[in-house]
Design a protein around this motif. Sequence first.
Motif, PDB file in Angstrom:
ATOM      1  N   MET A   1      -9.407 -10.922  17.465  1.00  0.00           N
ATOM      2  CA  MET A   1      -8.895 -12.086  16.791  1.00  0.00           C
ATOM      3  C   MET A   1      -8.152 -11.654  15.533  1.00  0.00           C
ATOM      4  SD  MET A   1     -10.929 -15.347  15.349  1.00  0.00           S
ATOM      5  CE  MET A   1     -11.270 -14.856  13.690  1.00  0.00           C
ATOM      6  N   ARG A   2      -6.994 -12.170  15.351  1.00  0.00           N
ATOM      7  CA  ARG A   2      -6.176 -11.810  14.194  1.00  0.00           C
ATOM      8  C   ARG A   2      -6.477 -12.745  13.029  1.00  0.00           C
ATOM      9  NH1 ARG A   2      -1.621  -9.255  12.995  1.00  0.00           N
ATOM     10  NH2 ARG A   2      -0.343 -10.129  11.363  1.00  0.00           N
ATOM     11  N   PRO A   3      -7.075 -12.214  11.948  1.00  0.00           N
ATOM     12  CA  PRO A   3      -7.345 -13.074  10.792  1.00  0.00           C
ATOM     13  C   PRO A   3      -6.051 -13.366  10.033  1.00  0.00           C
ATOM     14  CG  PRO A   3      -8.136 -10.845  10.383  1.00  0.00           C
ATOM     15  CD  PRO A   3      -7.608 -10.872  11.788  1.00  0.00           C
ATOM     16  N   ASP A   4      -5.888 -14.595   9.593  1.00  0.00           N
ATOM     17  CA  ASP A   4      -4.684 -14.998   8.868  1.00  0.00           C
ATOM     18  C   ASP A   4      -4.517 -14.229   7.559  1.00  0.00           C
ATOM     19  OD1 ASP A   4      -2.347 -16.688   8.694  1.00  0.00           O
ATOM     20  OD2 ASP A   4      -3.381 -17.656   7.002  1.00  0.00           O
ATOM     21  N   ILE A   5      -5.621 -13.706   7.044  1.00  0.00           N
ATOM     22  CA  ILE A   5      -5.568 -12.969   5.787  1.00  0.00           C
ATOM     23  C   ILE A   5      -4.598 -11.780   5.856  1.00  0.00           C
ATOM     24  CG2 ILE A   5      -7.477 -11.354   6.181  1.00  0.00           C
ATOM     25  CD1 ILE A   5      -7.240 -13.346   2.992  1.00  0.00           C
ATOM     26  N   LEU A   6      -4.380 -11.224   7.063  1.00  0.00           N
ATOM     27  CA  LEU A   6      -3.421 -10.124   7.197  1.00  0.00           C
ATOM     28  C   LEU A   6      -1.988 -10.579   6.934  1.00  0.00           C
ATOM     29  CD1 LEU A   6      -4.606  -7.994  10.257  1.00  0.00           C
ATOM     30  CD2 LEU A   6      -4.764  -7.451   7.832  1.00  0.00           C
ATOM     31  N   ASN A   7      -1.758 -11.868   7.010  1.00  0.00           N
ATOM     32  CA  ASN A   7      -0.423 -12.392   6.725  1.00  0.00           C
ATOM     33  C   ASN A   7      -0.280 -12.857   5.279  1.00  0.00           C
ATOM     34  OD1 ASN A   7       0.402 -12.016   9.399  1.00  0.00           O
ATOM     35  ND2 ASN A   7      -0.535 -13.947   9.985  1.00  0.00           N
ATOM     36  N   THR A   8      -1.404 -13.205   4.632  1.00  0.00           N
ATOM     37  CA  THR A   8      -1.304 -13.863   3.331  1.00  0.00           C
ATOM     38  C   THR A   8      -2.112 -13.229   2.212  1.00  0.00           C
ATOM     39  OG1 THR A   8      -3.143 -15.333   3.893  1.00  0.00           O
ATOM     40  CG2 THR A   8      -0.914 -16.112   4.442  1.00  0.00           C
ATOM     41  N   GLY A   9      -3.025 -12.336   2.477  1.00  0.00           N
ATOM     42  CA  GLY A   9      -3.996 -11.880   1.471  1.00  0.00           C
ATOM     43  C   GLY A   9      -3.569 -10.701   0.629  1.00  0.00           C
ATOM     44  N   TYR A  10      -2.427 -10.776  -0.046  1.00  0.00           N
ATOM     45  CA  TYR A  10      -1.931  -9.641  -0.815  1.00  0.00           C
ATOM     46  C   TYR A  10      -1.612 -10.035  -2.248  1.00  0.00           C
ATOM     47  CZ  TYR A  10      -1.527  -7.931   3.881  1.00  0.00           C
ATOM     48  OH  TYR A  10      -1.826  -7.580   5.171  1.00  0.00           O
ATOM     49  N   ARG A  11      -1.711  -9.058  -3.119  1.00  0.00           N
ATOM     50  CA  ARG A  11      -1.345  -9.243  -4.522  1.00  0.00           C
ATOM     51  C   ARG A  11       0.178  -9.404  -4.618  1.00  0.00           C
ATOM     52  NH1 ARG A  11      -5.016  -4.187  -5.852  1.00  0.00           N
ATOM     53  NH2 ARG A  11      -7.023  -5.212  -5.723  1.00  0.00           N
ATOM     54  N   PRO A  12       0.656  -9.997  -5.718  1.00  0.00           N
ATOM     55  CA  PRO A  12       2.108 -10.200  -5.875  1.00  0.00           C
ATOM     56  C   PRO A  12       2.929  -8.911  -5.765  1.00  0.00           C
ATOM     57  CG  PRO A  12       0.928 -11.529  -7.479  1.00  0.00           C
ATOM     58  CD  PRO A  12      -0.101 -10.658  -6.789  1.00  0.00           C
ATOM     59  N   GLY A  13       2.439  -7.798  -6.315  1.00  0.00           N
ATOM     60  CA  GLY A  13       3.178  -6.537  -6.228  1.00  0.00           C
ATOM     61  C   GLY A  13       3.316  -6.052  -4.797  1.00  0.00           C
ATOM     62  N   THR A  14       2.261  -6.225  -4.005  1.00  0.00           N
ATOM     63  CA  THR A  14       2.308  -5.816  -2.596  1.00  0.00           C
ATOM     64  C   THR A  14       3.263  -6.722  -1.820  1.00  0.00           C
ATOM     65  OG1 THR A  14       0.055  -4.984  -2.750  1.00  0.00           O
ATOM     66  CG2 THR A  14       0.912  -5.401  -0.539  1.00  0.00           C
ATOM     67  N   LYS A  15       3.234  -8.014  -2.113  1.00  0.00           N
ATOM     68  CA  LYS A  15       4.167  -8.946  -1.452  1.00  0.00           C
ATOM     69  C   LYS A  15       5.616  -8.567  -1.760  1.00  0.00           C
ATOM     70  CE  LYS A  15       1.072 -12.917  -1.272  1.00  0.00           C
ATOM     71  NZ  LYS A  15       0.797 -14.272  -1.745  1.00  0.00           N
ATOM     72  N   ALA A  16       5.877  -8.173  -3.000  1.00  0.00           N
ATOM     73  CA  ALA A  16       7.241  -7.760  -3.381  1.00  0.00           C
ATOM     74  C   ALA A  16       7.630  -6.475  -2.643  1.00  0.00           C
ATOM     75  CB  ALA A  16       7.329  -7.567  -4.887  1.00  0.00           C
ATOM     76  N   LEU A  17       6.692  -5.529  -2.540  1.00  0.00           N
ATOM     77  CA  LEU A  17       6.956  -4.287  -1.801  1.00  0.00           C
ATOM     78  C   LEU A  17       7.285  -4.588  -0.345  1.00  0.00           C
ATOM     79  CD1 LEU A  17       6.976  -1.172  -1.545  1.00  0.00           C
ATOM     80  CD2 LEU A  17       4.507  -1.330  -1.091  1.00  0.00           C
ATOM     81  N   PHE A  18       6.499  -5.455   0.279  1.00  0.00           N
ATOM     82  CA  PHE A  18       6.756  -5.835   1.672  1.00  0.00           C
ATOM     83  C   PHE A  18       8.137  -6.471   1.819  1.00  0.00           C
ATOM     84  CE2 PHE A  18       2.054  -6.419   3.188  1.00  0.00           C
ATOM     85  CZ  PHE A  18       1.859  -5.060   3.066  1.00  0.00           C
ATOM     86  N   ALA A  19       8.529  -7.314   0.864  1.00  0.00           N
ATOM     87  CA  ALA A  19       9.845  -7.958   0.922  1.00  0.00           C
ATOM     88  C   ALA A  19      10.959  -6.919   0.851  1.00  0.00           C
ATOM     89  CB  ALA A  19       9.982  -8.988  -0.203  1.00  0.00           C
TER      90      ALA A  19
END
Length: 193
Positions: A1-19
């Motif tokens: 089962m894929r937890p939604d947290i893998l799509n949303t559970g990141y700090r702002p710096g990590t989200k910026a890196l992913f972008a």
Amino acid sequence: MRPDILNTGYRPGTKALFALIRLFSRQPIPDAAKLVFYRPDFYGDRAKKFTHEAMRGPSPWSVADRELMAAYVSKVNNTAFCIGAHTATAAQAYQDEKKVQAVLTDLTSAPIEDGLRATLHLLGKLTREGTTTADDMRKVLATGVTRAHIEDALAVCAAFNITDRLADAFSFELLTPSGYASGAKFLLKRGYQ
């Protein structure tokens, strides 16, 4: 089962890196990367260090050989995401996609050295059965493979048996062929850090 947290559970710096990664690579972030960034203190930092050492640290095996081992262990585990990722990486590292496909199709007749073949058989048995014997080790050593070769191959096997199980448990999304190729290029340039 894929937890939604893998799509949303990141700090702002990590989200910026992913972008930034998505912008430059024009590919989605692989779930393997998302997992190591989710809880770096609990799993990610340790996993990256261990996997990088197994795959890119000093070894009598080439990077291509170790990527082939990762692909082979993943094939034995039937883990589609990791098969795709490490088949692509091994093919780029060897610059020989046919060789990699031959190993994954029929290890016994594949055009590889006897030592690598014996080592892959050993890793396959260990992955399937969870055990090996002294006779298994002697067969590998008889091909000219050294103890250092075996230790390094076992490290690759351990890293990918863990990764394969996580990929299956978290239902890692499969990539397109261009996504796997892009990931392979990154892994060959930067490793697993």
